[in-house]
Design an enzyme around this catalytic site. Sequence first.
Site, PDB file in Angstrom:
ATOM      1  N   GLY A  35       0.799  -1.222   0.000  1.00 19.72           N
ATOM      2  CA  GLY A  35       0.000   0.000   0.000  1.00 19.72           C
ATOM      3  C   GLY A  35       0.833   1.274   0.000  1.00 19.72           C
ATOM      4  O   GLY A  35       0.288   2.381   0.039  1.00 19.72           O
ATOM      5  N   SER A 106       9.622  -6.893  -1.000  1.00 17.49           N
ATOM      6  CA  SER A 106      11.033  -7.275  -0.778  1.00 17.49           C
ATOM      7  C   SER A 106      11.557  -6.721   0.550  1.00 17.49           C
ATOM      8  O   SER A 106      12.400  -5.828   0.560  1.00 17.49           O
ATOM      9  CB  SER A 106      11.920  -6.847  -1.955  1.00 17.49           C
ATOM     10  OG  SER A 106      11.684  -5.526  -2.394  1.00 17.49           O
TER      11      SER A 106
HETATM   12  P1  ADP Z   1       1.834  -1.204  -3.337  1.00 20.35           P
HETATM   13  O1  ADP Z   1       2.078  -1.598  -4.767  1.00 20.35           O
HETATM   14  O2  ADP Z   1       3.020  -0.538  -2.693  1.00 20.35           O
HETATM   15  O3  ADP Z   1       1.230  -2.278  -2.494  1.00 20.35           O
HETATM   16  P2  ADP Z   1      -0.365   0.304  -4.436  1.00 20.35           P
HETATM   17  O4  ADP Z   1       0.283   1.129  -5.507  1.00 20.35           O
HETATM   18  O5  ADP Z   1      -1.101  -0.938  -4.831  1.00 20.35           O
HETATM   19  O6  ADP Z   1       0.747  -0.033  -3.335  1.00 20.35           O
HETATM   20  O7  ADP Z   1      -1.378   1.195  -3.584  1.00 20.35           O
HETATM   21  C1  ADP Z   1      -1.037   2.485  -3.146  1.00 20.35           C
HETATM   22  C2  ADP Z   1      -2.312   3.279  -2.887  1.00 20.35           C
HETATM   23  O8  ADP Z   1      -1.983   4.579  -2.413  1.00 20.35           O
HETATM   24  C3  ADP Z   1      -3.153   3.475  -4.147  1.00 20.35           C
HETATM   25  O9  ADP Z   1      -4.501   3.348  -3.809  1.00 20.35           O
HETATM   26  C4  ADP Z   1      -2.799   4.921  -4.555  1.00 20.35           C
HETATM   27  O10 ADP Z   1      -3.829   5.539  -5.287  1.00 20.35           O
HETATM   28  C5  ADP Z   1      -2.589   5.586  -3.205  1.00 20.35           C
HETATM   29  N1  ADP Z   1      -1.727   6.789  -3.232  1.00 20.35           N
HETATM   30  C6  ADP Z   1      -2.028   7.983  -2.685  1.00 20.35           C
HETATM   31  N2  ADP Z   1      -1.035   8.876  -2.888  1.00 20.35           N
HETATM   32  C7  ADP Z   1      -0.074   8.244  -3.574  1.00 20.35           C
HETATM   33  C8  ADP Z   1       1.197   8.645  -4.086  1.00 20.35           C
HETATM   34  N3  ADP Z   1       1.683   9.883  -3.914  1.00 20.35           N
HETATM   35  N4  ADP Z   1       1.959   7.722  -4.731  1.00 20.35           N
HETATM   36  C9  ADP Z   1       1.487   6.459  -4.898  1.00 20.35           C
HETATM   37  N5  ADP Z   1       0.300   6.015  -4.448  1.00 20.35           N
HETATM   38  C10 ADP Z   1      -0.509   6.901  -3.791  1.00 20.35           C
END
Ligand code: ADP
Length: 198
Positions: A35, A106
Amino acid sequence: MQENIIPHQFLVSKKQRTQLNNHGSFLIWFTGLSGSGKSTIANALEKELYEMRISTYLLDGDNIRKGLNSDLSFSPADRKENIRRIAEVANLMVESGLVVLSAFISPYKNDREFVKLTVKKENFIQIFIDTPLKVCKSRDPKGLYIKAEKGLIKNFTGISAPYETPKNPDLKIDTTKTDVAEAVKLIIQKIKPKLEFI
Ligand code: ADP
C-alpha cells in the site's frame, strides 16, 4: 549436473540489443510496504517511458505470485525464493534490452542485495517508497491490513513480519509529500544517464 552446463556463446550481445532499442537496459527495483504506492508509481512510470518510446516490462508482486511463484507462501524461506526467481527473470529481461520495472515489498535487505548482485550493480536502481505504516494502513487499497490485524493473514509485512528499511536507496520517495506525477519526474531524472548509456 551443474558442471555439465556450459553457457552458449550468443552471436547477438546485450550491447547490440540496446543499440537496436536505442536506450540502455537496467532494472528499477521498487521496495516498500504494502500500500506504499509501488505499483501505482511503477505503472505511471511505465506509461511515461512508453510515451518516450522506451521498451519496458513491469514485474509486479500480484501477477508473479499468481503465475511463476504460485507455489510459494510468505514464510521467510519462500519470500527468499520468490525474490531469487524474480531476480533471475529480471536479469534475463535486462539482458534482452528492456528497462525492467519491479514492484515487490522485498522486505529483507539480503534479498535485495541478491537482486543487485544478480543483475549487477550498474544495472540496478533501488527506489524506496517510504510511506509511513500508518498511512499505508489507512489507504489499505486491497483490504489486507484489516485482515492482517484480525490475524487472518499470517506473516504480513508491517504487522506480523518485519520490513528492513533500505539504508542507501538510489531514491527515496515519501508519498505523503510527493504525488505520483512528481515521483515519476524524480525517477526519470534519476535514470536519465542509464537510459542514455547504450
Ligand atoms: P503497493 O504496490 O506498494 O502495495 P499500491 O500502488 O497498490 O501499493 O497502492 C497504493 C495506494 O496509495 C493506491 O490506492 C494509490 O492511489 C494511493 N496513493 C495515494 N497517494 C499516492 C502517491 N503519492 N503515490 C502512490 N500512491 C498513492
